[in-house]
Design a protein around this motif. Structure first.
Motif, PDB file in Angstrom:
ATOM      1  N   ARG A 155     -25.508  -1.335 -19.987  1.00  0.00           N
ATOM      2  CA  ARG A 155     -25.518  -1.398 -18.524  1.00  0.00           C
ATOM      3  C   ARG A 155     -26.442  -0.304 -18.016  1.00  0.00           C
ATOM      4  N   ARG A 174     -28.802  -2.018  -7.724  1.00  0.00           N
ATOM      5  CA  ARG A 174     -27.727  -2.612  -8.503  1.00  0.00           C
ATOM      6  C   ARG A 174     -27.969  -2.381  -9.993  1.00  0.00           C
ATOM      7  N   ARG A 217     -18.701 -12.671  -8.415  1.00  0.00           N
ATOM      8  CA  ARG A 217     -18.237 -11.597  -9.292  1.00  0.00           C
ATOM      9  C   ARG A 217     -19.317 -10.527  -9.444  1.00  0.00           C
ATOM     10  N   ALA A 218     -20.570 -10.951  -9.623  1.00  0.00           N
ATOM     11  CA  ALA A 218     -21.659  -9.986  -9.766  1.00  0.00           C
ATOM     12  C   ALA A 218     -21.893  -9.222  -8.470  1.00  0.00           C
ATOM     13  N   ASP A 221     -19.286  -6.557  -8.333  1.00  0.00           N
ATOM     14  CA  ASP A 221     -19.404  -5.622  -9.448  1.00  0.00           C
ATOM     15  C   ASP A 221     -20.641  -4.742  -9.343  1.00  0.00           C
ATOM     16  N   ARG A 223     -23.795  -5.796  -9.827  1.00  0.00           N
ATOM     17  CA  ARG A 223     -24.778  -6.190 -10.829  1.00  0.00           C
ATOM     18  C   ARG A 223     -25.908  -6.985 -10.185  1.00  0.00           C
ATOM     19  N   HIS A 355      -9.629  -0.633 -16.748  1.00  0.00           N
ATOM     20  CA  HIS A 355      -9.666  -1.996 -16.242  1.00  0.00           C
ATOM     21  C   HIS A 355      -8.583  -2.189 -15.188  1.00  0.00           C
ATOM     22  N   ASN A 395     -10.265  -2.984  -3.420  1.00  0.00           N
ATOM     23  CA  ASN A 395     -11.180  -4.084  -3.737  1.00  0.00           C
ATOM     24  C   ASN A 395     -10.450  -5.389  -3.494  1.00  0.00           C
ATOM     25  N   GLU A 397     -11.610  -8.291  -3.341  1.00  0.00           N
ATOM     26  CA  GLU A 397     -12.153  -9.433  -4.082  1.00  0.00           C
ATOM     27  C   GLU A 397     -11.320  -9.766  -5.304  1.00  0.00           C
ATOM     28  N   ASN A 398     -10.530  -8.806  -5.781  1.00  0.00           N
ATOM     29  CA  ASN A 398      -9.718  -9.045  -6.970  1.00  0.00           C
ATOM     30  C   ASN A 398      -8.656 -10.113  -6.744  1.00  0.00           C
ATOM     31  N   GLU A 401      -9.580 -13.200  -8.633  1.00  0.00           N
ATOM     32  CA  GLU A 401      -9.950 -13.035 -10.033  1.00  0.00           C
ATOM     33  C   GLU A 401      -8.701 -13.049 -10.913  1.00  0.00           C
ATOM     34  N   TRP A 720     -22.999 -13.443  -1.053  1.00  0.00           N
ATOM     35  CA  TRP A 720     -23.221 -13.493  -2.497  1.00  0.00           C
ATOM     36  C   TRP A 720     -23.865 -14.808  -2.958  1.00  0.00           C
TER      37      TRP A 720
END
Length: 738
Positions: A155, A174, A217-218, A221, A223, A355, A395, A397-398, A401, A720
């Motif tokens: 990463r 990012r 998700r990205a 995160d 990314r 995590h 967060n 957004e979880n 998920e 997104w």
């Protein structure tokens, strides 16, 4: 009440006698008093519904097909302020408390999700050619590929492109995931600067409308996308300052390497996973066996591992303090041991990557320690509600998920189930008959496996499209072994690491891991160990959580109606229409539902990620479209296929750019993957339509016509959702000031 009766008289035109009116008023008053008393009896549980309503508001935001504006966000904020004001001013009224609480919490959840979504930087526009780049290594982990080879996945932050027009551009805001070649000679460590020639890929579009959204998700995160090294990379050591996160990642990498050196093979891979969170080193076949046996949670560091670590540390510290007479008589040994266990648990969560399930478990453990020191109940539903509320605020957004859904459902079912069964278990534990005491001792792991596993079945159906019926049998044997043998030796290995004697503890740990791996393989080979089912939709998953929350959070017998939405959610996959034809977002692959199979083409090597998502949604096995001939409702010839329906056919052109007159007969829709041409007066979906709108799904209902859904139609214009072709924001430098 008088106004209600008067309206009834006006609407019906019937004048009721006075005594009838009094009876109606008395009946309505009685019902109102009963409902009020019933609700007031639950007032102590109202706080437990705060995370549920926050999650509902956030889920509604993510399910929208349009992006709310700033005005909408201000309106949601005003709703929150108004509800809080109403609760403070008129808080004695039952309807005010319930109404303001529900509206305010839902609005707050949606507002949190909106703020977090707009706080993230935009996706960059990645080059479409091979480029040279440089970046700082944040984290490194090993990844075992499908062919058994191992490659490093890095990463990178502060990525700069070193070719052509990209020279002098600012670094990406990012992170970028870079996969090295398996034969790469350089092994990067956190803090290094990497130089490489790579091919870049933006986050993938959903494989079908309503499917898993990797771009969302990205986005959260941080990314930018992924990269694949074309040559060997160059590692420059000591070129960038090392932060705390990089130091922790370096320690994780070094410990994982020492564990796998002392314990080679599958046993070392699993040991590195449960001790330092190196989950990428486990071979796909081993991971599939654990998943089919219902033991996948043993490979994901979560509440079980943290509870074992903290329980062992607390027991050792308390027994050590008990050896001192002065400490045993005058010191609060139990509280000291609990604090030491919490510190050890925090270190374990950090060293394993922190995590989301581990964070939730650590937060609940902190609340449990505080309750223990204050003399309150250690494990309660309020602690879970507070932990989930904090995680959603950090967060939101979880909420959509897998980790938070699985973790919250399992813990909620455990707490509610043991609360309901505690009187019976306590009676058996204190019974004079030995077999009842033994039964109570054995009932705890059995009930824990049944409650947690049953609560996670619908979530597994929604995210994986599978069910593992033998999970109870596997967990009854594997979880005790993990608790009393594997993790204690793992902690001993941690203590022996500074001395270089970790192999003394890792060898017996490996014996236990080998037994668990053997058990996973045996259970995975049992009949119907892995049942493929159609995935539960987002609406069905929301219905399941509504029923589960009612069952676990409501008190008394009034919780029993919660079984109704749970059962409806489990049956919902067979009520939802499944697509007859599916087209991948790159227009290179199409799938046709034929009976119990998905026939894909063109070619004999379908995209594994797209095919896996199609199988998850439909619950069907995979096959290939025939070159010539007929299979079920599908008939193919010379690069073209027809899907026969009751009121018309769907024509799928795989390698033919223009259909003939015979193909166009009785056609209702044409899908052309090799061009844009179609049949006269027949709607056509071409490569440009797929490029512009993403993956397509075609439904052929029995009442006539063909219904078409496109990915962009379902997701809409959200922050997104990338532009057609995966284009992002150009990475241009700031304008110079005059």
């Amino acid at each position: 009440m008088g106004m209600v009766v008067s309206r009834v008289q006006i609407i019906t035109g019937v004048v009721l006698p006075r005594q009838h009116i009094d009876r109606i008023r008395a009946g309505l008053s009685h019902v109102n008093a009963g409902v009020s008393a019933w609700l007031w009896g639950q007032h102590a549980r109202f706080a437990l519904w705060l995370p549920v309503l926050l999650a509902a508001g956030a889920a509604v935001y993510f399910m929208l097909s349009w992006e709310p504006s700033v005005t909408w966000a201000w309106g949601a904020g005003m709703v929150v302020v108004a509800c809080v004001t109403a609760r403070l001013v008129w808080g004695t009224g039952l309807l005010v408390r319930i109404g303001s609480g529900m509206a305010g919490a839902c609005a707050a959840g949606a507002l949190l999700a909106w703020v977090q979504a707009h706080h993230m930087p935009p996706f960059p526009d990645l080059p479409r050619r091979a480029v040279h780049l440089s970046g700082q290594v944040l984290d490194v982990d090993a990844q075992v590929l499908r062919d058994g080879t191992q490659a490093w996945r890095v990463r990178l932050a502060d990525v700069r492109f070193l070719d052509g027009i990209n020279i002098g551009m600012p670094p990406l805001r990012r992170a970028l995931l870079l996969r090295l070649r398996p034969d790469n000679a350089c092994m990067p460590v956190p803090g290094d600067t990497v130089l490489a020639r790579v091919m870049l890929s933006p986050p993938a579009f959903p494989a079908l409308p309503g499917g898993y959204d990797a771009q969302r998700r990205a986005w959260f995160d941080g990314r930018a996308g992924s990269a694949r090294a074309l040559d060997g990379v160059i590692c420059l050591h000591g070129q960038a300052p090392i932060g705390m996160s990089s130091r922790i990642a370096s320690v994780r990498q070094a410990v994982a390497r020492r564990i796998r050196t002392a314990l080679p093979g599958v046993r070392g891979d699993i040991a590195a996973t449960v001790l330092v969170g190196a989950d990428g080193v486990i071979a796909p076949g081993v991971r599939d066996a654990f998943a089919d046996a219902g033991l996948a949670h043993l490979l994901a560091v979560a509440g079980l591992h943290l509870a074992i670590v903290m329980g062992l540390v607390m027991a050792v510290v308390r027994m050590g303090l008990a050896l001192s007479e002065r400490a045993a008589l005058f010191w609060p040994c139990r509280q000291i041991a609990a604090v030491c266990a919490l510190l050890a648990g925090g270190g374990y969560v950090i060293i394993t990557g922190a995590h989301l399930p581990a964070q939730r478990s650590l937060f609940m453990a902190g609340l449990a320690v505080m309750a223990l020191m204050a003399g309150r109940r250690v494990m309660s539903m309020r602690a879970l509600a507070m932990a989930v509320t904090v995680l959603l605020c950090l967060n939101a957004e979880n909420v959509v998920e897998l980790p938070l859904q699985m973790s919250a459902a399992a813990v909620m079912a455990l707490i509610a189930g043991f609360d309901a069964l505690r009187p019976y278990l306590s009676a058996w534990e204190h019974d004079m008959t030995w077999w009842r005491r033994a039964g109570a001792w054995l009932a705890h792991p059995l009930l824990a496996s049944v409650l947690a596993g049953s609560a996670c079945i619908p979530i597994g159906m929604a995210h994986f499209g599978t069910v593992q019926p033998w999970f109870v049998l596997a967990n009854l044997l594997a979880v005790p072994l993990m608790s009393v043998w594997i993790m204690p030796w793992g902690l001993a290995a941690f203590m022996l690491l500074p001395l270089g004697w970790e192999k003394l503890a890792l060898l017996p740990m490996g014996w236990g891991i080998g037994l668990v791996a053997w058990l996973a393989r045996q259970v995975a080979c049992l009949p119907v160990a892995h049942i493929r089912m159609p995935a539960i939709s987002n609406g069905g998953l929301a219905l399941f959580f509504a029923g589960l929350c009612w069952l676990c959070l409501w008190g008394g017998r009034g919780r029993l109606p919660g079984f109704v939405p749970v059962v409806l959610a489990l049956l919902s996959p067979w009520w939802v229409a499944r697509p007859a034809v599916m087209v991948s977002p790159d227009a290179r692959m199409a799938g046709i539902a034929a009976g119990h199979m998905i026939l894909t083409g063109p070619g004999g090597h379908p995209d594994p990620f797209v095919l896996q998502e199609w199988q998850r949604v439909t619950g069907q096995d995979a096959g290939l479209l025939p070159d010539y001939g007929r299979q079920g409702p599908v008939s193919c010839q010379a690069g073209a296929c027809r899907v026969r329906g009751r009121v018309g056919d769907i024509v799928l052109l795989l390698s033919v750019s223009r259909p003939g007159q015979a193909l166009c007969r009785d056609a209702r829709m044409v899908v052309n993957l090799s061009g844009q041409a179609g049949c006269p007066d027949v709607p056509v979906i071409g490569r440009f339509d797929i490029w512009r709108n993403g993956a397509h799904a075609l439904f052929a209902p029995y009442d006539g016509g063909v219904t078409v859904w496109a990915d962009r139609q379902v997701r809409g214009t959200r922050p997104w959702v990338m532009r057609p072709g995966g284009a992002g924001m150009p990475d241009l430098p700031l304008a110079r000031t005059e």
